[in-house]
Design a protein around this motif. Structure first.
Motif, PDB file in Angstrom:
ATOM      1  N   THR A  33       0.834  -1.204   0.000  1.00  0.00           N
ATOM      2  CA  THR A  33       0.000   0.000   0.000  1.00  0.00           C
ATOM      3  C   THR A  33       0.865   1.250   0.000  1.00  0.00           C
ATOM      4  O   THR A  33       1.923   1.298   0.629  1.00  0.00           O
ATOM      5  CB  THR A  33      -0.930   0.035   1.228  1.00  0.00           C
ATOM      6  OG1 THR A  33      -0.145  -0.113   2.420  1.00  0.00           O
ATOM      7  CG2 THR A  33      -1.951  -1.082   1.180  1.00  0.00           C
ATOM      8  N   ARG A  34       0.396   2.268  -0.724  1.00  0.00           N
ATOM      9  CA  ARG A  34       1.039   3.583  -0.737  1.00  0.00           C
ATOM     10  C   ARG A  34      -0.054   4.612  -0.952  1.00  0.00           C
ATOM     11  O   ARG A  34      -0.651   4.683  -2.021  1.00  0.00           O
ATOM     12  CB  ARG A  34       2.086   3.686  -1.844  1.00  0.00           C
ATOM     13  CG  ARG A  34       2.872   5.005  -1.845  1.00  0.00           C
ATOM     14  CD  ARG A  34       3.871   5.048  -2.972  1.00  0.00           C
ATOM     15  NE  ARG A  34       3.187   5.060  -4.265  1.00  0.00           N
ATOM     16  CZ  ARG A  34       3.819   4.928  -5.432  1.00  0.00           C
ATOM     17  NH1 ARG A  34       5.125   4.741  -5.463  1.00  0.00           N
ATOM     18  NH2 ARG A  34       3.130   4.959  -6.564  1.00  0.00           N
ATOM     19  N   ASP A  35      -0.350   5.374   0.103  1.00  0.00           N
ATOM     20  CA  ASP A  35      -1.497   6.296   0.066  1.00  0.00           C
ATOM     21  C   ASP A  35      -2.757   5.499  -0.274  1.00  0.00           C
ATOM     22  O   ASP A  35      -3.077   4.540   0.401  1.00  0.00           O
ATOM     23  CB  ASP A  35      -1.239   7.435  -0.932  1.00  0.00           C
ATOM     24  CG  ASP A  35      -0.003   8.256  -0.553  1.00  0.00           C
ATOM     25  OD1 ASP A  35       0.238   8.431   0.662  1.00  0.00           O
ATOM     26  OD2 ASP A  35       0.712   8.703  -1.462  1.00  0.00           O
ATOM     27  N   ASP A  36      -3.446   5.838  -1.366  1.00  0.00           N
ATOM     28  CA  ASP A  36      -4.668   5.125  -1.742  1.00  0.00           C
ATOM     29  C   ASP A  36      -4.410   3.974  -2.711  1.00  0.00           C
ATOM     30  O   ASP A  36      -5.345   3.303  -3.142  1.00  0.00           O
ATOM     31  CB  ASP A  36      -5.670   6.093  -2.380  1.00  0.00           C
ATOM     32  CG  ASP A  36      -6.218   7.104  -1.382  1.00  0.00           C
ATOM     33  OD1 ASP A  36      -6.257   6.771  -0.182  1.00  0.00           O
ATOM     34  OD2 ASP A  36      -6.585   8.217  -1.798  1.00  0.00           O
ATOM     35  N   ASP A  37      -3.168   3.752  -3.054  1.00  0.00           N
ATOM     36  CA  ASP A  37      -2.819   2.712  -4.015  1.00  0.00           C
ATOM     37  C   ASP A  37      -2.635   1.381  -3.294  1.00  0.00           C
ATOM     38  O   ASP A  37      -1.964   1.309  -2.265  1.00  0.00           O
ATOM     39  CB  ASP A  37      -1.528   3.101  -4.743  1.00  0.00           C
ATOM     40  CG  ASP A  37      -1.257   2.217  -5.941  1.00  0.00           C
ATOM     41  OD1 ASP A  37      -2.186   1.515  -6.384  1.00  0.00           O
ATOM     42  OD2 ASP A  37      -0.116   2.240  -6.438  1.00  0.00           O
TER      43      ASP A  37
END
Length: 238
Positions: A33-37
């Protein structure tokens, strides 16, 4: 090269790109996960039918699903394999062995259509990650004994019972075992708990034995118990 050997270079690759990586989350080898990704990566030692079935099943969770395999070398079928993976709207990562170690190359990203719905399954996997205190698993490992959020809570409860002796759910919750304590004790999914009288539980011999399979979590849970009891003793009037 085994699936578990693919995990570390893939983890490092995603970490360098700013992702938080978790292994073995709700049957996914890797969730990043990275922010909303949200990315899912499925690991296999070769591009076989099982890999493609698993990877396309993960598309119920997110549009960003990759398969990761060792580089097949001079395999003439590799171009056709790439074409199938691309047509299935999956991304492809290959791991190459070199004198400098294992290197990850992104061959292509997934190019998903707009027809899929992800919200419900995405929420479930994000919740599972948030309920875990750390990443105790290795991607591509056998599913048996994996540390899920549920198992982590059960380990904490079992450790508290071993440390405190027979206790009620109320006392256990005071040590931080959470609101699901009663249901975990009652369901006794792993055979770790025994009700000895109404509202009182103790750890079983099976529980004591199985705790040793999770040394890091067991030590961490016991440390919490010790600190909590010391704090209570300090606050008790002489």
């Amino acid at each position: 090269m085994q699936e578990t050997e693919l995990y570390e270079p893939i983890r490092e690759y995603l970490d360098r790109h700013g992702y938080e990586v978790n292994a073995e989350v709700m049957h996914c080898d890797i969730v990043a996960t990275r922010d909303d990704d949200l990315i899912v990566v499925e690991l296999k030692t070769s591009a076989n039918m099982q890999l493609l079935v698993q990877a396309t099943d993960r598309q119920k969770i997110t549009k960003s699903v990759y398969v990761a395999i060792p580089h097949p070398g001079r395999n003439r079928r590799f171009q056709g394999i790439q074409r199938v993976i691309r047509q299935l709207e999956l991304g492809l990562l290959v791991v190459t062995s070199s004198p400098l170690g294992l290197r990850v190359t992104k061959v292509f990203d997934p190019l998903p259509s707009q027809r899929k719905q992800y919200k419900k399954n995405r929420r479930a996997i994000i919740q599972e990650i948030s309920d875990r205190t750390a990443n105790y698993n290795i991607g591509g490992s056998n599913r048996t004994g994996l540390v899920t959020a549920y198992r982590e809570k059960a380990i904490f409860i079992a450790t508290c019972l071993e440390y405190l002796g027979a206790s009620s759910p109320k006392i256990l919750r005071e040590y931080g075992t959470g609101k699901s304590t009663q249901s975990i004790l009652a369901n006794n999914h792993y055979g770790w708990f025994q009700r000895i009288e109404r509202g009182i539980y103790q750890i079983t011999d099976q529980g004591k034995h199985d705790l040793l399979n999770y040394p890091e979590l067991y030590a961490q849970s016991k440390k919490i118990c010790v600190c909590k009891q010391k704090a209570e003793n300090r606050n008790t009037p002489a």
